[in-house]
Design a protein around this motif. Structure first.
Motif, PDB file in Angstrom:
ATOM      1  N   UNK A 191     -31.915  56.824  13.332  1.00  0.00           N
ATOM      2  CA  UNK A 191     -32.151  55.387  13.827  1.00  0.00           C
ATOM      3  C   UNK A 191     -32.664  54.959  14.963  1.00  0.00           C
ATOM      4  N   UNK A 192     -32.252  55.761  16.152  1.00  0.00           N
ATOM      5  CA  UNK A 192     -32.808  55.281  17.248  1.00  0.00           C
ATOM      6  C   UNK A 192     -34.179  55.799  17.207  1.00  0.00           C
ATOM      7  N   UNK A 193     -34.798  56.829  16.705  1.00  0.00           N
ATOM      8  CA  UNK A 193     -36.127  56.898  16.728  1.00  0.00           C
ATOM      9  C   UNK A 193     -37.020  55.892  16.157  1.00  0.00           C
ATOM     10  N   UNK A 194     -36.420  55.308  15.003  1.00  0.00           N
ATOM     11  CA  UNK A 194     -37.005  54.289  14.292  1.00  0.00           C
ATOM     12  C   UNK A 194     -37.156  53.232  15.180  1.00  0.00           C
ATOM     13  N   UNK A 195     -36.179  52.795  15.614  1.00  0.00           N
ATOM     14  CA  UNK A 195     -35.877  51.642  16.590  1.00  0.00           C
ATOM     15  C   UNK A 195     -37.156  51.808  17.804  1.00  0.00           C
ATOM     16  N   UNK A 196     -37.139  52.992  18.303  1.00  0.00           N
ATOM     17  CA  UNK A 196     -38.164  53.269  19.214  1.00  0.00           C
ATOM     18  C   UNK A 196     -39.540  53.135  18.934  1.00  0.00           C
ATOM     19  N   UNK A 197     -39.554  53.597  17.605  1.00  0.00           N
ATOM     20  CA  UNK A 197     -40.973  53.313  16.983  1.00  0.00           C
ATOM     21  C   UNK A 197     -41.366  52.135  16.734  1.00  0.00           C
ATOM     22  N   UNK A 198     -40.467  51.153  16.207  1.00  0.00           N
ATOM     23  CA  UNK A 198     -40.927  49.899  16.311  1.00  0.00           C
ATOM     24  C   UNK A 198     -41.131  48.952  17.407  1.00  0.00           C
ATOM     25  N   UNK A 199     -40.402  49.543  18.401  1.00  0.00           N
ATOM     26  CA  UNK A 199     -40.583  48.716  19.848  1.00  0.00           C
ATOM     27  C   UNK A 199     -40.030  49.777  20.893  1.00  0.00           C
ATOM     28  N   UNK A 200     -40.725  49.952  22.027  1.00  0.00           N
ATOM     29  CA  UNK A 200     -40.413  50.919  23.327  1.00  0.00           C
ATOM     30  C   UNK A 200     -39.149  50.316  23.926  1.00  0.00           C
ATOM     31  N   UNK A 201     -38.713  49.059  23.468  1.00  0.00           N
ATOM     32  CA  UNK A 201     -37.676  48.316  24.408  1.00  0.00           C
ATOM     33  C   UNK A 201     -36.825  47.650  23.109  1.00  0.00           C
ATOM     34  N   UNK A 202     -36.126  48.590  22.348  1.00  0.00           N
ATOM     35  CA  UNK A 202     -35.267  47.940  21.467  1.00  0.00           C
ATOM     36  C   UNK A 202     -34.049  47.032  22.042  1.00  0.00           C
ATOM     37  N   UNK A 203     -33.502  46.247  21.470  1.00  0.00           N
ATOM     38  CA  UNK A 203     -32.275  45.601  21.659  1.00  0.00           C
ATOM     39  C   UNK A 203     -31.181  46.560  22.043  1.00  0.00           C
ATOM     40  N   UNK A 204     -30.819  47.693  21.117  1.00  0.00           N
ATOM     41  CA  UNK A 204     -29.944  48.615  21.262  1.00  0.00           C
ATOM     42  C   UNK A 204     -30.473  49.843  20.790  1.00  0.00           C
ATOM     43  N   UNK A 205     -29.565  50.942  21.323  1.00  0.00           N
ATOM     44  CA  UNK A 205     -29.524  52.243  20.849  1.00  0.00           C
ATOM     45  C   UNK A 205     -28.321  53.036  20.624  1.00  0.00           C
ATOM     46  N   UNK A 206     -28.249  53.760  19.672  1.00  0.00           N
ATOM     47  CA  UNK A 206     -26.969  54.396  19.381  1.00  0.00           C
ATOM     48  C   UNK A 206     -26.707  55.457  20.583  1.00  0.00           C
TER      49      UNK A 206
END
Length: 333
Positions: free
Chosen positions: A260-275
């Motif tokens: 989930x974190x990899x996919x968030x970081x793939x979409x944005x280098x600064x995602x609103x949250x990470x697990x």
């Protein structure tokens, strides 16, 4: 196990009041299905309800006194009117077998012995096998007097619709992050509370055990192995063996969070949250080479594997398959 006088977390106060209002009006159902994510406090709520129903002298808030003879028996684990039904200890399967339900429903097993109401806790109810669910259905269709059947489930959708429809359902949702953090900060150092809650996917009761140093170190080592697999620096079967030694359920929980974190970081280098905010740097280097479509597909495989691990699946073979698929996916990215 929750004690009668343990204070309930704030997000459980409203469900408790709802149950107490039903009790005061003599409108408690014959069967209650309590569901919600793991670590949200379902079992704490039901334990306190069971204790309160059996207590001879509950207080003004409806909570067990903790001192009467009934409470003393409860504390010793010997009260005949609190019955627990679950998977057989030591069995290969985590299912609740039909024999357990037949024993429960036979003879006087559902008749109160010392107090006015017998309480039966079926936990986890979503592990009833098909035959056991059918046997329980007969009792739900013809309820027995002053017996309250309490079913606890993380995945109520796995129960037959006929079971769910014959229970009063109460779902406990994850609390808002601010509420959960306020509760956690009374139990963990401020600097650790947010990380613990993220690692527990928002479940406050689970967060309290997520910061065990050995557990954190094991998580770091397995994340390094996960990344090494993606780089072709680690043999899949070797890493899968380490996963299985740790425990498939825990490893797959971690892996789902990493993906989930990899996919968030793939979409944005600064995602609103990470697990896994403490592992941002390690994950960011891998995220850029992950194909999002393949990543989402693989996440679905991991989530399906988590469900299979709750049954009698061969976890070693399952983890080996995932390790091979992950290396191939990453190599193609």
């Amino acid at each position: 196990m929750s004690t009668p006088r343990d204070p309930l977390p704030p997000w459980l106060v409203a469900p408790w009041k709802r149950l107490q209002q039903a009790r005061a009006a003599d409108r408690l159902p014959h069967a209650l299905l309590l569901s919600g994510p793991a670590g949200v406090g379902k079992r704490m709520l039901l334990e306190q309800l069971a204790q309160a129903l059996i207590c001879a002298a509950p207080d003004a808030a409806g909570r067990a006194c903790g001192r009467c003879p009934e409470c003393v028996l409860l504390a010793a684990g010997n009260h005949p009117d609190l019955v627990r039904v679950g998977p057989e200890p030591g069995a290969k399967s985590n299912d609740i077998p039909i024999a357990a339900i037949r024993t429960l429903c036979a003879g006087e097993a559902l008749t109160p012995n010392r107090v006015e109401r017998r309480v039966v806790l079926i936990d986890p109810a979503d592990h009833l096998n098909a035959a056991a669910a059918n046997a329980l259905l007969k009792t739900l269709e013809e309820p027995v007097g002053r017996t309250l059947l309490c079913l606890v489930a993380e995945h109520p959708e796995r129960l037959p619709a006929t079971i769910r429809s014959r229970c009063q359902q109460l779902r406990i949702a994850l609390p808002a992050e601010a509420e959960a953090l306020a509760w956690l900060r009374g139990r963990l150092p401020d600097a650790q509370a947010e990380l613990a809650l993220r690692l527990a996917h928002g479940a406050p009761l689970n967060a309290c055990v997520r910061l065990d140093p050995e557990r954190l170190e094991a998580r770091t080592q397995r994340l390094q192995g996960f990344i090494a697999l993606a780089r072709g620096e680690r043999a899949p079967l070797e890493e899968a063996a380490a996963w299985n030694k740790l425990g498939a359920a825990l490893l797959l929980e971690w892996m789902a969070g990493w993906l989930c974190d990899l996919l968030r970081l793939r979409a944005s280098p600064t995602p609103p949250r990470l697990d896994n905010p403490d592992q941002r740097e390690a994950l960011a280097g891998l995220a850029a080479r992950l194909d999002p479509v393949a990543g989402h597909r693989f996440l679905g495989r991991v989530l399906k594997a988590r469900a299979l691990c709750e049954g009698s699946a061969n976890t070693q073979l399952l983890l080996e398959s995932l390790a091979i698929e992950w290396r191939e996916l990453a190599a193609a990215g």
